[in-house]
Design a protein around this motif. Structure first.
Motif, PDB file in Angstrom:
ATOM      1  N   ASP A  70      -4.847  12.105  -5.861  1.00 29.91           N
ATOM      2  CA  ASP A  70      -4.201  11.495  -4.900  1.00 29.91           C
ATOM      3  C   ASP A  70      -4.387   9.815  -5.489  1.00 29.91           C
ATOM      4  N   MET A  71      -3.579   9.291  -5.240  1.00 35.63           N
ATOM      5  CA  MET A  71      -3.396   7.612  -5.629  1.00 35.63           C
ATOM      6  C   MET A  71      -2.947   6.600  -4.674  1.00 35.63           C
ATOM      7  N   THR A  72      -3.475   5.857  -4.541  1.00 33.63           N
ATOM      8  CA  THR A  72      -3.178   4.719  -3.573  1.00 33.63           C
ATOM      9  C   THR A  72      -3.097   3.421  -4.196  1.00 33.63           C
ATOM     10  N   ILE A  73      -1.816   3.035  -4.085  1.00 37.15           N
ATOM     11  CA  ILE A  73      -1.212   1.658  -5.009  1.00 37.15           C
ATOM     12  C   ILE A  73      -1.431   0.407  -4.035  1.00 37.15           C
ATOM     13  N   TYR A  74      -2.238  -0.602  -4.305  1.00 37.45           N
ATOM     14  CA  TYR A  74      -2.266  -1.749  -3.825  1.00 37.45           C
ATOM     15  C   TYR A  74      -1.925  -2.922  -4.804  1.00 37.45           C
ATOM     16  N   TYR A 126       4.831   0.351 -10.357  1.00 31.09           N
ATOM     17  CA  TYR A 126       4.546  -0.342  -9.465  1.00 31.09           C
ATOM     18  C   TYR A 126       3.735  -1.869 -10.164  1.00 31.09           C
ATOM     19  N   THR A 166       0.708  11.629  -3.977  1.00 35.59           N
ATOM     20  CA  THR A 166       0.027  12.872  -4.121  1.00 35.59           C
ATOM     21  C   THR A 166       0.479  13.556  -5.610  1.00 35.59           C
ATOM     22  N   LEU A 193      -5.030   0.353  -8.340  1.00 34.18           N
ATOM     23  CA  LEU A 193      -5.007   1.332  -7.557  1.00 34.18           C
ATOM     24  C   LEU A 193      -6.207   2.120  -7.574  1.00 34.18           C
ATOM     25  N   LYS A 234       0.972  -1.411   0.087  1.00 32.97           N
ATOM     26  CA  LYS A 234       0.050   0.020   0.076  1.00 32.97           C
ATOM     27  C   LYS A 234       1.061   1.298  -0.231  1.00 32.97           C
ATOM     28  N   VAL A 235       0.812   2.064  -1.105  1.00 36.97           N
ATOM     29  CA  VAL A 235       1.552   3.126  -1.191  1.00 36.97           C
ATOM     30  C   VAL A 235       0.715   4.351  -1.426  1.00 36.97           C
ATOM     31  N   SER A 236       1.006   5.391  -0.806  1.00 34.53           N
ATOM     32  CA  SER A 236       0.280   6.650  -1.104  1.00 34.53           C
ATOM     33  C   SER A 236       0.959   7.566  -2.182  1.00 34.53           C
TER      34      SER A 236
END
Length: 123
Positions: free
Chosen positions: A11-15, A44, A6, A19, A2-4
């Motif tokens: 705003d992106m959150t990578i799983y 990613y 900006t 994403l 989990k990477v956030s």
């Protein structure tokens, strides 16, 4: 994972398999924004399938021509729009016509995530 991240427009959150992107209020998304998406996916998801989930919490516009470029990302297996806003869902239905990969519209984020996991498991 989990990477956030900006950016000036989102705003992106990578799983691991998807994403989640929240576009900022008032932004006009154009094909130029694809360069950021390409950089993030190369970093990613370099050789791994993923799904893009846009969580439409804010009001913004999308130039549907963006999808002609987005769909060219080979390992992008699906696109989901999450919104409780009626107009945002209508707009997403129009955008859906420009996208040739799986594209679904949801009211809840957890439903989109479940769908994304299913798309990845079948790819």
């Amino acid at each position: 994972m989990k990477v956030s991240l900006t950016f000036d427009f989102c705003d992106m959150t990578i799983y691991d398999n998807y994403l989640v992107v929240v576009i900022k209020e008032g932004v006009n998304i154009t094909p130029d924004h694809n360069s950021v998406l390409l950089e993030v996916t190369e970093m990613y998801f370099s050789d791994k399938p993923f799904v893009y989930i846009t969580h439409r919490l804010n009001s913004y516009s999308v130039d549907p021509k963006i999808y002609f470029e987005t769909v060219k990302i080979e390992n992008l297996k699906g696109f989901a729009v999450v919104s409780k806003n009626y107009q945002a869902k209508i707009n997403a239905q129009i955008e859906q016509m420009f996208f040739t990969k799986p594209f679904e519209i949801f009211t809840k984020l957890d439903e989109a995530i479940e769908w994304a996991e299913d798309v990845i498991s079948k790819s």
